[in-house]
Every structure is written in C-alpha cells, then in structure tokens.
Design a protein around this motif. Structure first.
Motif, PDB file in Angstrom:
ATOM      1  N   ASP A   1       0.840  -1.194   0.000  1.00  0.00           N
ATOM      2  CA  ASP A   1       0.000   0.000   0.000  1.00  0.00           C
ATOM      3  C   ASP A   1       0.878   1.248   0.000  1.00  0.00           C
ATOM      4  OD1 ASP A   1       0.889   0.067   2.654  1.00  0.00           O
ATOM      5  OD2 ASP A   1      -1.096  -0.067   3.544  1.00  0.00           O
ATOM      6  N   GLN A   2       0.240   2.399  -0.031  1.00  0.00           N
ATOM      7  CA  GLN A   2       0.883   3.708   0.012  1.00  0.00           C
ATOM      8  C   GLN A   2       1.922   3.894  -1.101  1.00  0.00           C
ATOM      9  OE1 GLN A   2       2.042   4.854   4.037  1.00  0.00           O
ATOM     10  NE2 GLN A   2       0.770   3.189   4.825  1.00  0.00           N
TER      11      GLN A   2
ATOM     12  N   TRP B   1       3.603   5.470  -4.325  1.00  0.00           N
ATOM     13  CA  TRP B   1       3.622   6.730  -5.064  1.00  0.00           C
ATOM     14  C   TRP B   1       4.971   6.892  -5.747  1.00  0.00           C
ATOM     15  CZ3 TRP B   1       6.503  11.187  -3.247  1.00  0.00           C
ATOM     16  CH2 TRP B   1       7.112  11.025  -2.005  1.00  0.00           C
TER      17      TRP B   1
ATOM     18  N   TYR C   1       8.024   4.912  -4.034  1.00  0.00           N
ATOM     19  CA  TYR C   1       7.959   4.566  -2.616  1.00  0.00           C
ATOM     20  C   TYR C   1       6.684   3.776  -2.345  1.00  0.00           C
ATOM     21  CZ  TYR C   1      11.128   8.525  -2.927  1.00  0.00           C
ATOM     22  OH  TYR C   1      12.129   9.373  -3.304  1.00  0.00           O
ATOM     23  N   PHE C   2       6.704   2.960  -1.282  1.00  0.00           N
ATOM     24  CA  PHE C   2       5.552   2.131  -0.925  1.00  0.00           C
ATOM     25  C   PHE C   2       5.846   1.433   0.394  1.00  0.00           C
ATOM     26  CE2 PHE C   2       8.456  -0.151  -3.637  1.00  0.00           C
ATOM     27  CZ  PHE C   2       8.676  -1.343  -2.950  1.00  0.00           C
ATOM     28  N   THR C   3       4.849   0.727   0.908  1.00  0.00           N
ATOM     29  CA  THR C   3       5.034  -0.122   2.080  1.00  0.00           C
ATOM     30  C   THR C   3       4.600  -1.531   1.700  1.00  0.00           C
ATOM     31  OG1 THR C   3       4.611   1.730   3.579  1.00  0.00           O
ATOM     32  CG2 THR C   3       4.419  -0.479   4.508  1.00  0.00           C
TER      33      THR C   3
ATOM     34  N   VAL D   1       9.190  -0.440   4.793  1.00  0.00           N
ATOM     35  CA  VAL D   1       8.796   0.833   4.194  1.00  0.00           C
ATOM     36  C   VAL D   1       9.865   1.289   3.214  1.00  0.00           C
ATOM     37  CG1 VAL D   1       8.216   3.243   4.669  1.00  0.00           C
ATOM     38  CG2 VAL D   1       7.487   1.449   6.257  1.00  0.00           C
TER      39      VAL D   1
ATOM     40  N   ALA E   1      10.868   4.529   1.506  1.00  0.00           N
ATOM     41  CA  ALA E   1      10.568   5.945   1.739  1.00  0.00           C
ATOM     42  C   ALA E   1      11.771   6.799   1.348  1.00  0.00           C
ATOM     43  CB  ALA E   1      10.221   6.160   3.208  1.00  0.00           C
TER      44      ALA E   1
ATOM     45  N   ALA F   1       3.966  11.894   0.309  1.00  0.00           N
ATOM     46  CA  ALA F   1       3.814  11.068   1.507  1.00  0.00           C
ATOM     47  C   ALA F   1       5.126  10.959   2.263  1.00  0.00           C
ATOM     48  CB  ALA F   1       3.308   9.684   1.114  1.00  0.00           C
TER      49      ALA F   1
END
Length: 158
Positions: free
Chosen positions: A28-29, A31, A45-47, A97, A99, A147
């Motif tokens: 998820d997350q 971008w 990026y993502f988790t 993560v 990031a 994010a």
C-alpha cells in the motif's frame, strides 16, 4: 444446562476468526515522484506487508517506465550513497517501508501518459509466487512531497 449456551455464543466469533483466511501479503501507500529532468531517474515509494509467513520482495515491474530497480540509501563514512538491492526480506506479519532517504525504487524513462493520468501500475514480485499489482500515485515534477517529504530529487547526481 443454560450456562454453556451463552458461553458458546460469546466464543463463536473468536472461533470463526481462527478459521478465517490467513493474513495476505500486500502493498500500500505506493507513489512515484517524477524527476524534473527527463534524463534522471524518478523515485518510487511504498510499504510492503507480509502475511502469516515471512516473504521476500524480489522485484518491481511496470510497463510505464523503461527500467525499474530497487535501491537503498546508505551512509558510508558520512557520505550518503545509493546502492542497488536485489531483494528485501519482510518478516512474518511485518512490513518494510520504502521511503525517501531509505529504500526506494528508481524508474528510468517514465511514460508521459502515466504522468498525465496521475497513476501507474506497479507489479510487485514476491518469493511466495505472489504478483501484486498496485496503482501508484504519480506526483508531477515540482509538486510538494506526497507522503513523507524527503529531498526534492532523491537521485540528483546519481
């Protein structure tokens, strides 16, 4: 004999949860920050979350970029460097993560249509055979961080 019935009715939901499907591996997350310089790579990026058992993320693919690689920012003697990574282990029921300033993907040659649409599909390849497709939000060059902030262009001079 009345006491067991209320007790069973209280335990029934717990028993049903125990019989449910195991927690899945998921992402998820997601971008992507598009580089303002078309000759420089963009960053993604993502988790990634593991289910009931540990899993390894073996790669990320997309048909909206010419090339995708997983990288990690590391501090070597006070100097930040980026190094390619082949895989990332995710512990059972854990997460990793990706990031700004840490693990991330680099995307070369992002398709302008993906930028215009504001999203691109990313396919995540896992050691358990899962191939998970997630639409990543595409952040246009010069936009504020979506994010979590980080440098305006993580790959400047890379």
């Amino acid at each position: 004999m009345r006491a067991p019935i209320p007790t069973l009715s209280l335990l029934a939901p717990l028993l049903l949860v125990a019989c449910g499907d195991p927690a899945p591996t998921y992402v998820d997350q997601a971008w992507v920050r598009v580089s303002p310089n078309k000759d420089s790579p963009s960053a993604g990026y993502f988790t990634a979350h593991a289910g009931e058992t540990a899993v390894t993320l073996r790669g990320v693919l997309t048909d909206r970029a010419l090339r995708v690689e997983m990288h990690e920012s590391v501090n070597e003697g006070g100097v930040m460097k980026m190094k390619p990574i082949d895989s990332v282990d995710i512990p059972a029921k854990g997460k990793v993560v990706f990031a700004p300033g840490g693990k991330h993907i680099m995307l070369w040659g992002v398709n302008p249509d993906a930028v215009a649409q504001g999203k691109m599909p990313l396919t995540f390849l896992f050691s358990n055979g899962d191939r998970i497709i997630v639409d990543a939000v595409v952040q246009k060059p010069g936009a504020a961080a979506a994010a979590g902030g980080g440098p305006a262009n993580e790959h400047e001079g890379h």
